[in-house]
Design an enzyme around this catalytic site. Sequence first.
Site, PDB file in Angstrom:
ATOM      1  N   ASP A  40      57.686   5.745  69.465  1.00 44.88           N
ATOM      2  CA  ASP A  40      56.654   5.327  70.406  1.00 44.88           C
ATOM      3  C   ASP A  40      56.195   6.571  71.148  1.00 44.88           C
ATOM      4  OD1 ASP A  40      54.926   3.817  71.954  1.00 44.88           O
ATOM      5  OD2 ASP A  40      56.423   2.323  72.495  1.00 44.88           O
ATOM      6  N   TRP A  41      55.046   6.487  71.793  1.00 42.66           N
ATOM      7  CA  TRP A  41      54.410   7.644  72.413  1.00 42.66           C
ATOM      8  C   TRP A  41      55.213   8.087  73.638  1.00 42.66           C
ATOM      9  CZ3 TRP A  41      52.694   5.982  68.263  1.00 42.66           C
ATOM     10  CH2 TRP A  41      51.528   6.413  67.645  1.00 42.66           C
TER      11      TRP A  41
END
Length: 860
Positions: free
Chosen positions: A280-281
């Site tokens: 995920d970012w």
Amino acid sequence: MKLSWLEAAALTAASVVSADELAFSPPFYPSPWANGQGEWAEAYQRAVAIVSQMTLDEKVNLTTGTGWELEKCVGQTGGVPRLNIGGMCLQDSPLGIRDSDYNSAFPAGVNVAATWDKNLAYLRGQAMGQEFSDKGIDVQLGPAAGPLGRSPDGGRNWEGFSPDPALTGVLFAETIKGIQDAGVVATAKHYILNEQEHFRQVAEAAGYGFNISDTISSNVDDKTIHEMYLWPFADAVRAGVGAIMCSYNQINNSYGCQNSYTLNKLLKAELGFQGFVMSDWGAHHSGVGSALAGLDMSMPGDITFDSATSFWGTNLTIAVLNGTVPQWRVDDMAVRIMAAYYKVGRDRLYQPPNFSSWTRDEYGFKYFYPQEGPYEKVNHFVNVQRNHSEVIRKLGADSTVLLKNNNALPLTGKERKVAILGEDAGSNSYGANGCSDRGCDNGTLAMAWGSGTAEFPYLVTPEQAIQAEVLKHKGSVYAITDNWALSQVETLAKQASVSLVFVNSDAGEGYISVDGNEGDRNNLTLWKNGDNLIKAAANNCNNTIVVIHSVGPVLVDEWYDHPNVTAILWAGLPGQESGNSLADVLYGRVNPGAKSPFTWGKTREAYGDYLVRELNNGNGAPQDDFSEGVFIDYRGFDKRNETPIYEFGHGLSYTTFNYSGLHIQVLNASSNAQVATETGAAPTFGQVGNASDYVYPEGLTRISKFIYPWLNSTDLKASSGDPYYGVDTAEHVPEGATDGSPQPVLPAGGGSGGNPRLYDELIRVSVTVKNTGRVAGDAVPQLYVSLGGPNEPKVVLRKFDRLTLKPSEETVWTTTLTRRDLSNWDVAAQDWVITSYPKKVHVGSSSRQLPLHAALPKVQ
């Protein structure tokens, strides 16, 4: 004393496990390498062929994002121009294209769950995939099954499907199939145990005044993770999902994107996942550690947004050159990425992105954040909507749950005066897209907030659709969209033939706070004076119909049984055709067949499973103990003998159905699949070369903040910029992490989704379903199993379908139970087993309306 993972898990059969007993995530190494099993064979061979031609820097380029806001998509990898491979474009969201234009805004995942319709789940996925493909997007960042929905107030539950793992798993898989059949890689997210927004990120928590060193840890036992939270991801892997996104949270105090147990053991060794794992970012927390633990792609590439630093990129190249990360591991990353690309046929459909996530201007700099590179056309304004409004409208109607109906619905169209009451009926005064990432609750709620959103091309409000309906029949219609104008509401309600009251409850991702709700809902009450609005209408109109747009269950105890509340509808988050979908149900063009995908409790306390909202570990990682085990939603209500207002699976129709004739037949099915006992050795493709092969190319114009795979010089320490470079790897590299020798196949592994024997069909169940009413309608037969153990749920959903029947029509619904459906996870054997406890099957229309039941014969 701290117990081992297996010892702690074993205790859950009879007791609650403490935080200390779940504080440890056991290591599992080496990271399993892809082998192209099953349907992956052709894509794997093509991936091997192309990766064999790549140099080390080219492989690294595929694994590492180029940086936040550097290129057109929210995530973009480097490419391999020499081999005509462009960088991959990755884009949100699970319900449509985020940060784009001329795209559709689909109903949310929770609405898909309410349809209980496999075909509609597929069609929605396919339509989304077509739009992503037409925009030049290679990877859709969706669908979601994490959060599963452990707590009803979890902020992002609506992005997923249902707190039941079987319902979620089936619709999750169908969505994935639809997306990938359209030629786009689907991403199953957020893996795993990502069940709340509070404390999911350190910097985000600091913004809300909390000083923590690490993100929240979801602490869970082995049985629970297998039987609940891993279950839908097994369905995703079996469906051939190309990508899985690991989550921000820790699992048993090990970060999700470097947790060797969840990535290496559960996902790759047990479930046989052949695609790639992306972070995920901002969930990427280490270089070597994450690579060895099973991460395959770093997103968006930089350590923090626009920092120009990366755990991978240059540093991954260095780690392979100096032997810390074995060549086979980076080769495996590249093969997994390319195999997913080929599996969906992306090579046949590839086109560069024709939009920019960062501006609606037609022209701009190629590299947005630094405003560098050529000045070019960045937005081509390609309309990708096709005829998708049709499936959106149908899905919105088919997901509308009729919770209560005292012969008030359907409306006839002859109502002389219709009152439309509530802000939720009308338009957002800022415009449908007026709040960034839908971060407000103004007007009707058709989509919640966060990165899991899309831009509306338009939004048909309930007020607009109902007014058009009334005027078509020459009636009168009046709207009050101020929830606090109670005096005016009372006056209008007294005059109305029918009062349609619209209320809502919103939630979303933690980086946005709306009315003090920091992603997660503060409570389950209606927003903006909704309860008082309903009572003001009901106290003055004897035909008051309530419509709820919400992200999940809300508390209705104050008014649901008011004698003048003649009908209640839950419409969820229906997307751009909201008003039209609702009008179709209100006026009988569509007979509601939806079923609630969650339980409606009398109080918040009835659910248990509270979110962690305050620090409970000093300034260390907050600890969230999943001590309830498998007992969430209806399973927990059943265990605690809590009577809900509306049970899981409840939903009325304008007709009636009868269930009869339960028949059970044992099948002599056995898997013919031969499962190897040992893997081959880790393959390598091509040669690594020397540091001199990977210095920055001469004449390259470097883009500011861009993440590259190359070295500044042949001095690896200087190129790394790491003050700890050169420490003894023996102290920091886990035992066995670099071992590429053949490895044993786990008992629960050996195929996509687990051991192929799990999917043997052991029992056939058939039931006669009859429409006993006077109009056509949809029945949703639901099959539950009692697994028999003393500490098992009363019933668990295993099979369902949605059947359309004409008046007086009957059909025989037939389904099968697999070995997986009848098994429990054995923490000692580390395998699925059918226990010796007697088992029963129950069939009916909801989790508490199960008129048919029978003992199941013993099978193995």
